[in-house]
Scaffold this active site. Structure first.
Site, mmCIF file in Angstrom:
data_model
loop_
_atom_site.group_PDB
_atom_site.id
_atom_site.type_symbol
_atom_site.label_atom_id
_atom_site.label_comp_id
_atom_site.label_asym_id
_atom_site.label_seq_id
_atom_site.Cartn_x
_atom_site.Cartn_y
_atom_site.Cartn_z
ATOM 1 N N ARG A 147 0.852 -1.185 0.000
ATOM 2 C CA ARG A 147 0.000 0.000 0.000
ATOM 3 C C ARG A 147 0.886 1.233 0.000
ATOM 4 N NH1 ARG A 147 -3.868 2.261 4.847
ATOM 5 N NH2 ARG A 147 -1.972 3.400 5.322
ATOM 6 N N TYR A 159 -2.972 11.831 5.480
ATOM 7 C CA TYR A 159 -3.273 10.528 6.064
ATOM 8 C C TYR A 159 -2.285 9.465 5.588
ATOM 9 C CZ TYR A 159 -5.133 5.934 6.718
ATOM 10 O OH TYR A 159 -5.232 4.610 7.047
ATOM 11 N N ASP A 210 -5.211 3.731 0.010
ATOM 12 C CA ASP A 210 -6.315 3.987 0.936
ATOM 13 C C ASP A 210 -6.736 5.450 0.834
ATOM 14 O OD1 ASP A 210 -8.137 4.100 2.977
ATOM 15 O OD2 ASP A 210 -6.751 3.496 4.572
ATOM 16 N N HIS A 212 -9.371 6.570 2.557
ATOM 17 C CA HIS A 212 -9.795 6.816 3.942
ATOM 18 C C HIS A 212 -11.035 7.699 4.023
ATOM 19 C CE1 HIS A 212 -8.717 6.758 8.349
ATOM 20 N NE2 HIS A 212 -8.398 5.536 7.943
ATOM 21 N N GLU A 236 -9.135 1.677 -1.663
ATOM 22 C CA GLU A 236 -9.792 1.358 -0.394
ATOM 23 C C GLU A 236 -10.561 2.552 0.164
ATOM 24 O OE1 GLU A 236 -8.319 0.465 4.195
ATOM 25 O OE2 GLU A 236 -6.979 0.020 2.512
ATOM 26 N N GLU A 262 -13.537 -1.874 6.839
ATOM 27 C CA GLU A 262 -12.788 -2.060 8.077
ATOM 28 C C GLU A 262 -13.552 -1.558 9.298
ATOM 29 O OE1 GLU A 262 -9.717 1.627 8.619
ATOM 30 O OE2 GLU A 262 -9.263 0.231 6.994
ATOM 31 N N ARG A 283 -13.488 -5.797 3.743
ATOM 32 C CA ARG A 283 -12.360 -5.645 4.657
ATOM 33 C C ARG A 283 -12.737 -5.799 6.125
ATOM 34 N NH1 ARG A 283 -7.909 -3.871 4.499
ATOM 35 N NH2 ARG A 283 -8.157 -1.976 5.745
ATOM 36 N N GLU A 339 -4.182 -7.433 5.213
ATOM 37 C CA GLU A 339 -3.335 -6.310 5.604
ATOM 38 C C GLU A 339 -2.414 -6.746 6.736
ATOM 39 O OE1 GLU A 339 -3.780 -1.611 6.989
ATOM 40 O OE2 GLU A 339 -5.503 -2.971 7.110
ATOM 41 N N TRP A 402 -12.007 12.091 8.574
ATOM 42 C CA TRP A 402 -10.600 11.798 8.737
ATOM 43 C C TRP A 402 -10.263 10.441 8.125
ATOM 44 C CZ3 TRP A 402 -7.823 7.904 11.192
ATOM 45 C CH2 TRP A 402 -6.427 8.079 11.184
#
Length: 402
Positions: A147, A159, A210, A212, A236, A262, A283, A339, A402
């Protein structure tokens, strides 16, 4: 066979962890991870005050009934606190049952579907050049999938950029630190990063990214389209998934594979995403989705629609979750990737484990149970430290994801 005692262990060997240990009248114990990043004490209290009193005297082998009792019986269902607590109990019970059977946990699930588990690491840097170099370092360590996250010109504290090397822990202060976000700068920069990575390392390494939850569905579609020439393994968390149909707009406009989940707690969080084939990878984790019992249901449901697993595995999951996840990954037929964010030496010492990394893959151990224990005396040397995740605001001060 009965559960005779259970206790919650909170420690901070590099970061905070919450661990549930269950004891039985036959001397067999099991442990589960209950860590909820930035809200650890909420789960610790939920376990100690509400869950543990209901465990004493019950047969630990009846893990299905226990799961239903803690989920349906609580009335106030779902949510990260409740499901993290249920996960800890469920993981500990599977640990106990596998130990009673004298088998590694994957055998109870149905045996091996593969010999090893493909994992991806986290390469990052403050600049594009640093990130390119970091990807090379992971390739040198044997990783086949990486990643890539980078600092972005004009954005402070982007991030995914670690404060040190190798280990990344975003929770950094007792009260949330503030970061600034700018979507146009991000959308202009990220394709340049992956163009450089492909120019430098070619087509062979699998590359992941990612977002996010930072983008709207339309913005995410734009990014996915611009990344298509660089053949990402996945993009992601492209947009918040409370509205699962938001992924339809992304799916219709880009062929870049999509991964999400996630922060999901139950199968209901991903039902529409999976049955409408709006994602490629789910995930959800052993820890966040109610343990192995419920994650099996999510994975089996996903398999009907050719969606593969890609479980979260950051440092806010203790080695207990990683150990259980690897047994799950070794069994689950529709596995995709795992991951693997490495823990600190202090964390690994507190949680001895028998899984190992080799040539871009993790191998679960063969000892009975999930293969992870806790050194309580060592854990006691690392008391809890208040730490919360950062927040993000747009340049005009608007609070953002975030």
């Amino acid at each position: 066979m009965k559960i005779t005692a259970a206790r919650v262990i909170v420690c901070s060997p590099g970061r905070n962890f919450v661990t549930l240990l269950i004891e039985t009248d036959q001397g067999v114990t099991g442990i589960g991870d209950a860590t909820l990043n930035g809200r650890e004490l909420s789960v610790a209290s939920y376990l100690a005050d509400h869950v543990i009193p209901n465990l004493i005297g019950r047969d630990p082998r009846n893990s299905e009934d226990m799961w239903q009792f803690l989920y349906r019986g609580a009335y106030w269902r779902r949510g990260p606190v409740t499901m993290s607590a249920i996960s800890a109990v469920d993981t500990a019970l599977w640990d106990i049952k596998a130990k009673l059977a004298g088998m590694p946990l994957y055998q109870l699930l149905g045996g091996k579907s593969r010999e090893r588990v493909l994992v991806y690491g986290h390469a990052n840097g403050n600049t594009l050049e640093e990130t390119v170099d970091a990807v090379g370092q992971y390739i040198d360590m044997g990783y086949k999938a990486i990643r890539a996250q980078s600092g972005i010109p004009g954005i402070a504290k982007a991030y995914g950029v670690a404060r040190g090397t190798l280990y990344y822990e975003p929770a950094d202060a007792a009260l949330p630190t503030e970061t600034v976000w700018d979507t146009p700068k991000y959308l202009r920069f990220v394709p340049k990063l992956f163009e450089r990575l492909r120019e430098t390392y070619g087509d062979e390494p699998e590359l992941l990214h990612d977002v996010h939850h930072r983008l709207t569905p339309n913005e995410a579609a734009q990014l996915g389209k611009s990344l298509e020439p660089y053949r990402l393994f996945w993009m992601e968390d492209a947009t918040p998934a409370e509205n699962q149909q938001a992924f339809r707009l992304i799916r219709e406009r880009t062929t870049t594979p999509l991964a999400v989940g996630e922060i999901f707690n139950t199968i209901w969080d991903c039902k529409e995403l999976i049955e409408n084939q709006l994602i490629d990878y789910i995930r959800t984790t052993v820890l966040r989705a109610g343990g192995i019992t419920h994650l099996r249901r999510i994975a089996d449901f996903a398999a009907l629609y050719q969606v593969r697993t890609g479980s979260h595995g950051a440092t806010d999951l203790s080695p207990v979750t990683m150990g259980a996840a690897l047994h799950f990954d070794t069994w689950v037929p529709n596995f995709g990737i795992q991951e693997y964010m490495r823990h600190s030496e202090e964390t690994d010492a507190v949680f001895p484990h028998d899984y190992r990394f080799e040539a871009g893959h993790l191998y679960c151990g063969e000892s009975p149970g999930h293969g992870v224990t806790i050194d309580e005396k060592l854990a006691a040397k690392y008391p809890y430290k208040p730490a919360q995740l950062p927040i993000a605001r747009l340049e005009d001060g608007t609070l953002w994801n975030w």
